[in-house]
Scaffold this motif. Structure first.
Motif, short mmCIF file in Angstrom:
data_model
loop_
_atom_site.label_atom_id
_atom_site.label_comp_id
_atom_site.label_asym_id
_atom_site.label_seq_id
_atom_site.Cartn_x
_atom_site.Cartn_y
_atom_site.Cartn_z
N TYR A 135 -18.41 -10.92 -16.98
CA TYR A 135 -19.28 -9.69 -16.21
C TYR A 135 -18.00 -9.66 -15.02
O TYR A 135 -17.35 -10.50 -14.60
CB TYR A 135 -20.41 -10.38 -15.33
CG TYR A 135 -20.78 -9.57 -14.25
CD1 TYR A 135 -21.20 -8.29 -14.55
CD2 TYR A 135 -21.27 -10.12 -13.01
CE1 TYR A 135 -21.64 -7.22 -13.58
CE2 TYR A 135 -21.70 -9.20 -11.85
CZ TYR A 135 -21.89 -7.85 -12.16
OH TYR A 135 -22.59 -7.15 -11.22
N LEU A 136 -17.79 -8.12 -14.81
CA LEU A 136 -16.95 -7.69 -13.89
C LEU A 136 -17.80 -6.54 -12.91
O LEU A 136 -18.45 -5.82 -13.56
CB LEU A 136 -15.88 -7.10 -14.52
CG LEU A 136 -14.58 -6.44 -13.48
CD1 LEU A 136 -13.84 -7.40 -12.93
CD2 LEU A 136 -14.09 -5.17 -14.01
N SER A 137 -17.96 -7.27 -11.74
CA SER A 137 -18.69 -6.40 -10.67
C SER A 137 -17.76 -5.65 -9.76
O SER A 137 -16.46 -5.70 -9.95
CB SER A 137 -19.35 -7.39 -9.77
OG SER A 137 -18.41 -8.13 -8.77
N GLN A 138 -18.53 -4.78 -9.40
CA GLN A 138 -17.77 -3.74 -8.43
C GLN A 138 -16.88 -4.32 -7.05
O GLN A 138 -15.77 -4.24 -6.62
CB GLN A 138 -18.75 -2.69 -7.83
CG GLN A 138 -19.29 -1.71 -8.90
CD GLN A 138 -19.84 -0.60 -8.21
OE1 GLN A 138 -19.29 0.17 -7.31
NE2 GLN A 138 -21.03 -0.49 -8.54
N ASN A 139 -17.52 -5.70 -6.78
CA ASN A 139 -17.05 -6.62 -5.64
C ASN A 139 -16.54 -7.97 -6.43
O ASN A 139 -16.95 -8.98 -5.52
CB ASN A 139 -18.05 -6.60 -4.66
CG ASN A 139 -18.48 -5.36 -4.11
OD1 ASN A 139 -18.05 -4.46 -3.59
ND2 ASN A 139 -19.97 -5.06 -4.10
N GLN A 140 -15.84 -7.93 -7.21
CA GLN A 140 -15.36 -9.21 -7.74
C GLN A 140 -14.67 -9.83 -7.02
O GLN A 140 -13.81 -9.55 -6.14
CB GLN A 140 -14.44 -8.80 -9.20
CG GLN A 140 -14.24 -10.00 -10.04
CD GLN A 140 -15.20 -10.37 -10.84
OE1 GLN A 140 -16.30 -9.46 -11.14
NE2 GLN A 140 -15.37 -11.62 -11.32
N ASP A 141 -14.58 -11.40 -6.91
CA ASP A 141 -13.89 -12.01 -6.25
C ASP A 141 -12.55 -12.11 -6.96
O ASP A 141 -12.30 -12.61 -8.00
CB ASP A 141 -14.39 -13.60 -6.24
CG ASP A 141 -13.30 -14.47 -5.65
OD1 ASP A 141 -12.53 -14.15 -4.78
OD2 ASP A 141 -13.62 -15.52 -5.55
N THR A 142 -11.52 -11.53 -6.37
CA THR A 142 -10.17 -11.43 -6.95
C THR A 142 -9.30 -12.23 -6.15
O THR A 142 -7.93 -12.10 -6.42
CB THR A 142 -9.75 -9.93 -6.80
OG1 THR A 142 -9.53 -9.56 -5.29
CG2 THR A 142 -10.64 -9.12 -7.57
N GLU A 143 -9.48 -13.31 -5.27
CA GLU A 143 -8.41 -14.13 -4.73
C GLU A 143 -7.96 -15.26 -5.54
O GLU A 143 -8.82 -16.22 -5.68
CB GLU A 143 -9.16 -14.29 -3.33
CG GLU A 143 -9.32 -13.42 -2.41
CD GLU A 143 -8.24 -12.33 -2.42
OE1 GLU A 143 -7.03 -12.90 -2.09
OE2 GLU A 143 -8.36 -11.27 -2.31
N LEU A 144 -6.87 -15.14 -6.29
CA LEU A 144 -6.25 -16.16 -6.92
C LEU A 144 -5.01 -16.65 -6.50
O LEU A 144 -4.15 -15.59 -6.21
CB LEU A 144 -6.36 -15.61 -8.55
CG LEU A 144 -7.66 -15.18 -9.06
CD1 LEU A 144 -7.58 -14.37 -10.49
CD2 LEU A 144 -8.46 -16.54 -9.49
#
Length: 639
Positions: free
Chosen positions: A69-78
């Motif tokens: 699942y890819l949401s509009q407010n994905q957690d992208t902090e990597l």
């Protein structure tokens, strides 16, 4: 069947978002969920994923099915680099490879039963590794990175240094590389440029699994989906076909439903008139007949009025004054940020009444050009000259023109004090703000709602040159159609940046493509641009075209192809284009035949006809195989 939703119902207080929504998903289905903003599309995805719980109904997922699942407010902090983050998605293959190498070492010193056991484990692992494309996973990673618009120079870039849109692209790449059985994407094209969107279309179309996508990108939906689920007033309508099929079929269904509704309405009115007349006779017999008719009338199941296309929700735009024939002349425009040179010699000559789309990949400098024209940024060199009587209006993505402390209605009335309340409400209704919505505080609005309000203000401004930066971002399809109709009838001049190909095709009379630091001029809409892109680029920029050809053909010297070689290349390209058109026509025909069979299978009268059902099922299976072959050939040729 790998997933089924049965009678999903979900409400928030008194707001019924989903009402008895049912559908199922097969292994290779490509489903698009459409509907206006707030219709419940994202809510449905969250119910499917178990993020939210339905009030009633259930979701069934087949055993061992993995969902990504890819949401509009994905957690992208990597805490990683781009390549490292992508490689993490293949962690299971890397561990499998380590285990295979370990077993190879161990087996050298084993004998008897231990060797047989290790060999069995080795065979099982290598079979799985091969099936999961383990021997080519590094090539797959580099392919996905390139497809999403990153270069080799970006491999070691820290994710912490990326923009929000770039981080979302990394998250999308990781999801695709993890190869789930069902991919679920919520507005995946919001952060992609045209090249990356086209790549994603090809990737998803040929993906050997199921896809569910929520999107307002009509071109994207048309290319990717073979089934449309429309959420309208909480209910789900299913259309077995592409977006083009859905658009036509929806109009037919609405027409049929409206006819049935109006017919029933007329019958009810007639019956009520008869009852009134009978009662007026005031005789025992006539009163009994009236009462009998009333009972029958009460038992009638009233049809709901179908959702209509609101014909009032259209704007006629007329500039307050007409500009001169020459609207804007840009000569020798240059802009750099430190060592990053965007362009050094941009020229454009815009005439009155032209509707121009400025397109190109992310980072090429399209928005920068608009800001330079509006003098929001300093230029390095060049001249920008406006013609006589030119008045500009500007739409920016951040909506700096809005006061977040005001209500929608106050923002409009303060901006246009000469406009009466009725006119303000009509304009707001044209941009889908109705009833008490007009008293919402701007600070509480979504990005899409703020975009619509900014557009409403811009459309009422006295400008005769509209400069728009991504005007369709976060707009749902009805809102886009309103804007399209407004711009099509607009007699002023428009210069805009957009990635929405459907919108460009409808509204642009001319396209300027920013590529390799130069502008290429295409005198037509998006379809014309697509058909003539490389040919016109090579004519207008022969040096650039030669460089591009040289990079892609090692056997040619100094980037210069001979005349015969070019002629052969163009012939091969035309042959490919013709084959693509043939495959597209065959695909649409096969999809239509599948839709017809699905319709026959769903007819109640065929439910007990076993021979017919068997025959239809066999036909469907063959057609599905044919369709997958067509998809594969189309994707291979496109690549």
């Amino acid at each position: 069947m790998i997933l089924a939703c049965q009678n999903i119902t979900k409400a928030y207080q008194d707001n019924m978002v989903l009402s008895n929504v049912s559908f199922h998903l097969e292994k290779n289905d490509k489903v698009a969920i459409v509907g206006i903003n707030g219709a419940g599309k994202t809510t449905l995805l969250k119910v499917i994923l178990g993020i939210e719980e339905a009030d009633s109904g259930n979701v069934s997922v087949a055993r061992d099915i993995r969902i990504g699942y890819l949401s509009q407010n994905q957690d992208t902090e990597l805490d990683n680099t781009i390549y490292g983050a992508m490689k993490e998605a293949k962690g299971y293959l890397i561990e499998m490879e380590k285990r295979i190498r370990s077993l190879e070492t161990e087996m050298q010193s084993l004998e008897g039963a231990e060797l047989e056991s290790a060999l069995e484990a080795y065979n099982r692992l290598t079979t799985t590794y091969d099936r999961e494309n383990g021997y080519a996973y590094e090539s797959e990673i580099t392919g996905v990175i390139a497809g999403l618009g990153f270069t080799k120079d970006d491999y070691e870039r820290s994710i912490a240094t990326l923009s929000g849109g770039q981080k979302m692209r990394v998250a999308l790449g990781r999801l695709l590389l993890s190869h789930p059985d069902i991919i679920i994407l919520d507005e995946p094209t919001n952060h992609l440029d045209m090249s990356s969107t086209a790549w994603l279309e090809g990737y998803l179309s040929s993906y050997p699994g199921a896809v569910i996508v929520v999107s307002h990108d009509r071109y994207f939906i048309d290319k990717v989906s073979n089934r449309i689920i429309e959420i309208d007033q909480g209910k789900a309508e299913i259309y077995n076909g592409s977006y083009s099929y859905y658009s036509e079929e929806k109009a037919k269904r609405r027409h049929a439903l409206m006819n049935a509704y109006l017919k029933q309405l007329a019958e009810i009115k007639h019956e009520e008139a008869v009852i009134t007349k009978l009662k007026q006779f005031n005789r025992e017999k006539s009163i009994k007949r009236a009462e009998s008719r009333e009972k029958k009338l009460d038992k009638i199941e009233r049809l709901d009025k179908p959702t209509e296309v609101n014909t009032d929700m259209r704007l006629t735009l007329t500039p307050v004054c007409e500009s001169g024939e020459d609207v804007l002349l840009v000569e020798g425009l240059a802009k750099s940020y430190g060592d990053n040179t965007l362009f050094t010699d941009i020229n454009m000559d815009i005439k009155r009444g032209e509707h121009i789309a400025l397109i190109g990949d992310n980072g090429t400098g399209k928005t920068t050009i608009l800001k330079l024209i509006k003098r929001l940024l300093p230029k390095d060199s060049g001249t920008i000259t406006f013609g006589a009587k030119v008045r500009t209006g500007y739409f920016d993505q951040e909506h700096h023109d809005l006061d977040t402390s005001k209500t929608i209605f106050d923002e409009m009335s303060d901006s246009f004090p000469d406009m009466n309340n009725t006119r303000i409400r009509n304009v707001l209704a044209a941009f889908l703000f109705t009833g008490d919505d007009v008293f919402k505080t701007i600070g509480d609005l979504s990005g899409g709602e703020r975009g619509r309000l900014s557009l409403a203000k811009l459309m009422l401004s006295p400008a005769n040159l509209l400069i728009l930066d991504e005007p369709t971002n976060h707009l749902d399809i009805p809102s886009k159609e309103i804007l399209e109709d407004a711009l099509e009838g607009y007699t002023g001049t428009v210069l805009y940046v957009s990635h929405d190909r459907y919108f460009i095709n409808k509204t642009a009379t001319r396209i300027l493509e920013l590529r390799d630091g130069v502008l290429t001029d295409y005198r037509g809409n998006y379809e014309y641009y697509e058909a003539n892109r490389e040919h016109i680029f090579s004519i207008q920029h022969p040096d650039k075209a030669s460089m591009t050809e040289a990079e892609s053909a090692d056997s040619k010297s100094e980037g210069r192809l001979s005349y015969e070689s070019k002629k052969k290349q163009y012939a091969e390209q035309r042959k490919k284009e013709n084959e693509l058109k043939r495959l597209e026509a065959a695909t649409k025909k096969t999809e239509a035949e599948l839709a017809e069979i699905d319709a026959e299978l769903s007819k109640p009268e065929n439910g007990t006809n076993a021979p017919l059902l068997m025959e239809l099922s066999e036909k469907k299976e063959k057609l599905e195989e044919t369709l997958m072959e067509l998809y594969d050939r189309f994707y291979s040729l496109s690549e």
